[in-house]
Motif scaffolding. Structure first.
Motif, PDB file in Angstrom:
ATOM      1  N   ARG A  58      -7.377  -3.888 -12.342  1.00 10.31           N
ATOM      2  CA  ARG A  58      -8.139  -5.039 -11.807  1.00 10.31           C
ATOM      3  C   ARG A  58      -7.247  -6.249 -11.622  1.00 10.31           C
ATOM      4  NH1 ARG A  58     -11.629  -4.525 -15.147  1.00 10.31           N
ATOM      5  NH2 ARG A  58     -11.082  -6.092 -16.712  1.00 10.31           N
ATOM      6  N   HIS A  59      -6.370  -6.508 -12.579  1.00 13.39           N
ATOM      7  CA  HIS A  59      -5.517  -7.687 -12.494  1.00 13.39           C
ATOM      8  C   HIS A  59      -4.208  -7.442 -11.728  1.00 13.39           C
ATOM      9  CE1 HIS A  59      -8.215  -8.788 -15.826  1.00 13.39           C
ATOM     10  NE2 HIS A  59      -7.911 -10.055 -15.557  1.00 13.39           N
ATOM     11  N   GLY A  60      -3.857  -6.178 -11.517  1.00  7.42           N
ATOM     12  CA  GLY A  60      -2.618  -5.873 -10.812  1.00  7.42           C
ATOM     13  C   GLY A  60      -2.790  -5.659  -9.328  1.00  7.42           C
ATOM     14  N   TYR A  61      -4.034  -5.763  -8.834  1.00  8.08           N
ATOM     15  CA  TYR A  61      -4.286  -5.579  -7.406  1.00  8.08           C
ATOM     16  C   TYR A  61      -4.687  -6.906  -6.785  1.00  8.08           C
ATOM     17  CZ  TYR A  61      -6.354  -3.966  -3.040  1.00  8.08           C
ATOM     18  OH  TYR A  61      -6.649  -3.790  -1.709  1.00  8.08           O
ATOM     19  N   VAL A  95       0.818  -1.218   0.000  1.00 11.59           N
ATOM     20  CA  VAL A  95       0.000   0.000   0.000  1.00 11.59           C
ATOM     21  C   VAL A  95       0.851   1.268   0.000  1.00 11.59           C
ATOM     22  CG1 VAL A  95      -1.971  -1.120   1.088  1.00 11.59           C
ATOM     23  CG2 VAL A  95      -0.213  -0.062   2.523  1.00 11.59           C
ATOM     24  N   GLY A  96       2.186   1.143  -0.016  1.00 18.29           N
ATOM     25  CA  GLY A  96       3.027   2.325  -0.166  1.00 18.29           C
ATOM     26  C   GLY A  96       3.938   2.648   0.991  1.00 18.29           C
ATOM     27  N   SER A 112      -8.023   2.086  -2.566  1.00 18.66           N
ATOM     28  CA  SER A 112      -9.303   2.045  -3.249  1.00 18.66           C
ATOM     29  C   SER A 112      -9.089   1.764  -4.732  1.00 18.66           C
ATOM     30  CB  SER A 112     -10.035   3.386  -3.072  1.00 18.66           C
ATOM     31  OG  SER A 112      -9.315   4.412  -3.735  1.00 18.66           O
ATOM     32  N   GLU A 113     -10.184   1.528  -5.439  1.00 16.65           N
ATOM     33  CA  GLU A 113     -10.073   1.276  -6.878  1.00 16.65           C
ATOM     34  C   GLU A 113      -9.508   2.494  -7.604  1.00 16.65           C
ATOM     35  OE1 GLU A 113     -12.846  -0.421 -10.552  1.00 16.65           O
ATOM     36  OE2 GLU A 113     -13.718  -0.021  -8.576  1.00 16.65           O
ATOM     37  N   GLU A 114      -9.919   3.672  -7.164  1.00 15.17           N
ATOM     38  CA  GLU A 114      -9.396   4.899  -7.761  1.00 15.17           C
ATOM     39  C   GLU A 114      -7.894   5.046  -7.491  1.00 15.17           C
ATOM     40  OE1 GLU A 114     -10.018   9.751  -7.413  1.00 15.17           O
ATOM     41  OE2 GLU A 114     -11.394   8.371  -6.390  1.00 15.17           O
ATOM     42  N   GLY A 155     -10.884  -6.656   0.105  1.00 21.18           N
ATOM     43  CA  GLY A 155     -10.888  -6.054  -1.214  1.00 21.18           C
ATOM     44  C   GLY A 155     -10.524  -4.591  -1.174  1.00 21.18           C
ATOM     45  N   TYR A 156     -11.010  -3.840  -2.180  1.00 21.06           N
ATOM     46  CA  TYR A 156     -10.656  -2.424  -2.292  1.00 21.06           C
ATOM     47  C   TYR A 156     -11.142  -1.639  -1.083  1.00 21.06           C
ATOM     48  CZ  TYR A 156      -9.467  -2.862  -7.244  1.00 21.06           C
ATOM     49  OH  TYR A 156      -8.886  -3.199  -8.429  1.00 21.06           O
ATOM     50  N   GLY A 157     -10.307  -0.742  -0.578  1.00 24.65           N
ATOM     51  CA  GLY A 157     -10.711   0.260   0.394  1.00 24.65           C
ATOM     52  C   GLY A 157     -10.942  -0.235   1.789  1.00 24.65           C
ATOM     53  N   ALA A 158     -10.864  -1.549   2.060  1.00 25.15           N
ATOM     54  CA  ALA A 158     -11.098  -2.038   3.409  1.00 25.15           C
ATOM     55  C   ALA A 158      -9.933  -1.659   4.292  1.00 25.15           C
ATOM     56  CB  ALA A 158     -11.261  -3.553   3.383  1.00 25.15           C
TER      57      ALA A 158
END
Length: 766
Positions: A701-704, A511-512, A661-663, A625-628
């Motif tokens: 989508r495929h890189g996360y 996540v950075g 997040s997805e964004e 998943g995203y954003g959790a």
């Protein structure tokens, strides 16, 4: 034979140090390898080589003949391409791709017109009729050498740095002077392990000193005594201990010239490393120490041994050089000069009290910062510097040096900066630096950004946070907290006895956290190369802490790297995996900004930023998943449970990282694609990467991965975008100035591609 000389082959390593080895003019199958040495510069390598050459001559008076050359030699580096190879079921398998490797060879023209070629790194030697075929011959030799080898054998051929060859004539090695049956005389022992300082002190190359010549130094009474008393200079790094010894040598040289009747001592300069250089067999270095004592006994000369800690450091057999030299000094049989810091002196008092009894201690204090502008001005005058600095600029530089370089003291750190500044000046051009110019020069010298060191340029926390967020997507809160550390550093409000900042980044993988550490290094020091990264999974076993403190030639431990570059960012990756011994070391680093290395010397961490990453608390929740994300309190609770209170309380900020997040992932895709589009291969051919929006979404989508975050994204872009483009570029060498579309299979964008672009397109999911 008189026109023959030696040839030394130098290799520069990644740490800037040198290896030098004698090149043999001819060799037999059973010959021993030629003498070699490793040092910080050419002078140090030559000094060690001379010691080993003389030892070789003692063993065999005719050994030198094998290393004497007549023809001049030159070194040349070229790139060869070979097919990668591996072994499958004991059979060599050769791959299709070509791997470029840099190789340096040495060549000299023979009387016959042919060329003699050597590859010193691998001991290859052959004669070529024409030099033009060297690339082809070396390529074939390299392929043959790798045949059947494990793939990692390629790394043996990697090019670390510049390699070159120099002629060398150390003098005094003529055959008439060599006698293997004659023991080295006492003066020869001193010449082998050092140089006599007083005879060179008045020479034109002798460095000038800026101290008052009429000041009565406390060492004069010890020098004039018969025999001279051993002296120990105690003071911080940069305070001028070595300069005092140089001043002593000059003072003795002047008195010797004026007073022919009185006997004044000589000063022989050496070090522990030079004393043991070339002493490979049991008892050799001890025998050399006894000869040194015998040569100096009651001669009323000084042996300047540099650092006291090196003298007391145990050799491989457990004993130290000090075990032999110090008793002789205590009995006033020989006279020594040594140096140490105050912390090293206190440690010696506890561990080696008898060693200090031989010395008269002279403590050296750092000059006040108010004295430094005048000292710097006088230093520039003695060096005839091409750069003059305005008085306001001098005061500003003193402020920068005092605030941002606390690992060394005045006047040494100021004089080193002035030496660097003079080297940067264009020859023949005088230049005056005003305050703003002085700050810009200091920024170039240290790598620190001008906005952080200059009071004239504002740097708000929001601005610094935005700089960090350019490379770290989706972690605005983490960037803001990290920027607060930079703001405190600019204002000069950080604790001067601790690291600049101590940050613990906690959150899921990918996540950075590591990227924010790199961005901090770029913002604070100008480049991510100033980041020292330690993977704590490699320090899980007992005894791992010792590896962080090791020092010596070729060692790249934490202690060595921070000593070489005190202004750096240190990243302890996955800190929770470290052995408890590591946490004991961190107490000193985080609490007092220092680490004691294996020789007992202090390493200053007060100008470092300490970052730690951890996944603590993440494994307690399933990825959603995203954003959790979990609350920061959950991470904080897990950190408190894992770390001892005394360690936790030394951390400035525990910074939680949320899931992406997805964004956020889409923005990371754009960032990685922008980096890919700026690669040299595309820019050179003026090729533009055009990625459609549905392709960006496909990559996101495929890189996360919920467990790995965005970490698989780089690998996906390499495999699905850059690899196919590389194939196209290799197949069409004339392709230039075109657009390279990236589309998803079956998407409207793919169907609308013109025939000319369809051949250039990279199709995802096909």
């Amino acid at each position: 034979m008189s026109d023959k000389s030696l040839r030394v082959y130098f290799s520069i390593h990644h740490d800037g140090r040198l290896t030098g080895r004698l090149l043999p003019a001819w060799a037999r199958f059973f010959d021993e390898p030629g003498p070699s040495a490793y040092g910080a510069n050419e002078a140090e390598v030559y000094a060690l080589l001379e010691t080993r050459v003389r030892q070789m001559l003692l063993d065999d008076a005719s050994a030198m003949e094998r290393f004497l050359w007549e023809e001049p030699l030159q070194a040349k580096t070229l790139t060869v391409e070979i097919h990668p190879q591996t072994t499958h079921k004991k059979r060599p398998v050769i791959g299709k791709a070509l791997v470029p490797l840099k190789l340096t060879y040495v060549y000299g023209k023979l009387e016959s017109g042919a060329y003699r070629v050597l590859v010193p790194r691998f001991g290859w030697s052959f004669v070529l009729e024409e030099l033009s075929i060297a690339r082809e011959v070396l390529q074939n030799a390299l392929a043959t050498a790798l045949l059947g080898e494990h793939p990692k054998g390629l790394y043996d051929f990697r090019h670390e740095g510049e390699e070159y060859v120099q002629s060398w004539d150390p003098g005094g090695l003529e055959p008439s002077q060599r006698n293997s049956d004659t023991e080295e005389s006492h003066p020869e022992v001193l010449e082998q392990i050092g140089e006599e300082m007083t005879s060179r002190a008045l020479g034109s190359r002798a460095p000038s000193l800026v101290y008052d010549a009429d000041t009565l130094e406390p060492w004069r009474v010890y020098v004039l005594r018969q025999p001279p008393r051993s002296i120990l200079f105690v003071g911080g790094p940069g305070v001028g201990k070595t300069a005092q010894v140089m001043k002593m040598a000059r003072w003795i040289a002047e008195r010797r010239r004026e007073d022919k009747e009185r006997q004044y001592p000589k000063i022989w300069r050496t070090s522990a490393e030079r004393i043991v250089a070339g002493m490979v067999y049991l008892g050799m270095w001890q025998e050399r120490c006894l000869k040194i004592i015998d040569a100096l006994s009651y001669e009323n000369h000084y042996l300047y041994v540099d650092r006291l800690t090196s003298l007391l450091a145990p050799q491989p057999d457990g004993s130290s050089i000090g075990d032999l030299l110090l008793p002789a000094a205590l009995n006033e049989e020989i006279s020594l000069i040594a140096e140490c810091t105050e912390a090293e002196f206190e440690r010696c008092q506890r561990r080696f009290p008898e060693a200090l009894r031989a010395f008269r201690v002279i403590r050296m204090e750092e000059p006040a910062s108010t004295q430094m502008p005048e000292l710097m001005r006088r230093y520039q005058e003695t060096r005839r510097s091409r750069v003059s600095i305005h008085p306001m600029g001098l005061r500003q530089l003193v402020g920068h040096l005092e605030m941002f370089q606390r690992d060394t003291l005045f006047p040494g750190k100021a004089f080193r900066f002035l030496d660097w500044l003079d080297q940067q000046a264009e020859r023949g051009k005088a230049k005056t630096l005003y305050p703003r110019d002085a700050s810009e020069a200091y920024a170039r010298y240290t790598g620190l950004p001008l906005q952080l060191i200059s009071d004239e340029i504002p740097a708000e926390q929001s601005t610094l946070s935005a700089q960090l967020a350019q490379g770290v997507i989706g972690q605005a809160r983490a960037c803001e907290q990290a920027a607060g550390v930079l703001s405190r550093f600019k204002a000069g409000l950080n604790d001067p006895d601790k690291p600049v900042g101590t940050l613990l980044f906690v959150g899921p993988t990918g996540v950075g956290k590591t990227e924010l550490s790199k961005q901090l290094a770029r913002t604070l020091f100008g480049h991510e190369d100033r980041m020292i990264r330690l993977d704590m999974s490699e320090f899980m076993l007992p005894g791992s802490a010792q590896r962080l403190m090791e020092v010596g030639p070729g060692i790249t431990s934490l202690a060595e790297r921070v000593r070489q570059q005190p202004m750096s960012l240190v990243l302890f990756d996955e800190i929770e995996k470290a052995h408890p011994e590591i946490f004991d070391l961190l107490l000193g680093i985080l609490g007092e900004g220092r680490l004691t290395d294996s020789l007992g010397r202090l390493v200053d961490f007060r100008m470092t930023v300490i970052c730690m990453t951890s996944n603590l608390g993440v494994e307690q929740s399933e990825p959603m998943g995203y954003g959790a994300e979990r609350g920061s309190g959950d991470f904080l609770r897990a950190v408190r449970q894992a770390f001892r209170p005394e360690l936790f309380n030394r951390i400035d900020h525990v910074i939680p990282f949320r899931r992406l997040s997805e964004e956020d992932v889409l923005r990371i895709v754009d960032l990685e694609l922008e980096k890919a589009a700026s690669r040299a291969g595309l820019l050179r051919r003026k090729l533009r990467l055009v990625v459609e929006s549905d392709a960006r979404a496909w990559l996101a989508r495929h890189g996360y991965d919920p467990k790995l975050g965005a970490r698989p994204l780089k690998r996906l872009i390499e495999a699905k975008v850059m690899a196919p483009i590389a194939v196209k570029l290799s197949a069409d060498a004339a392709l230039e100035g075109a657009m390279l579309p990236v589309v998803v299979a079956g998407s409207p964008a793919e169907q609308q591609l013109a025939p000319d672009f369809r051949a250039l397109a990279t199709v995802l999911g096909a």
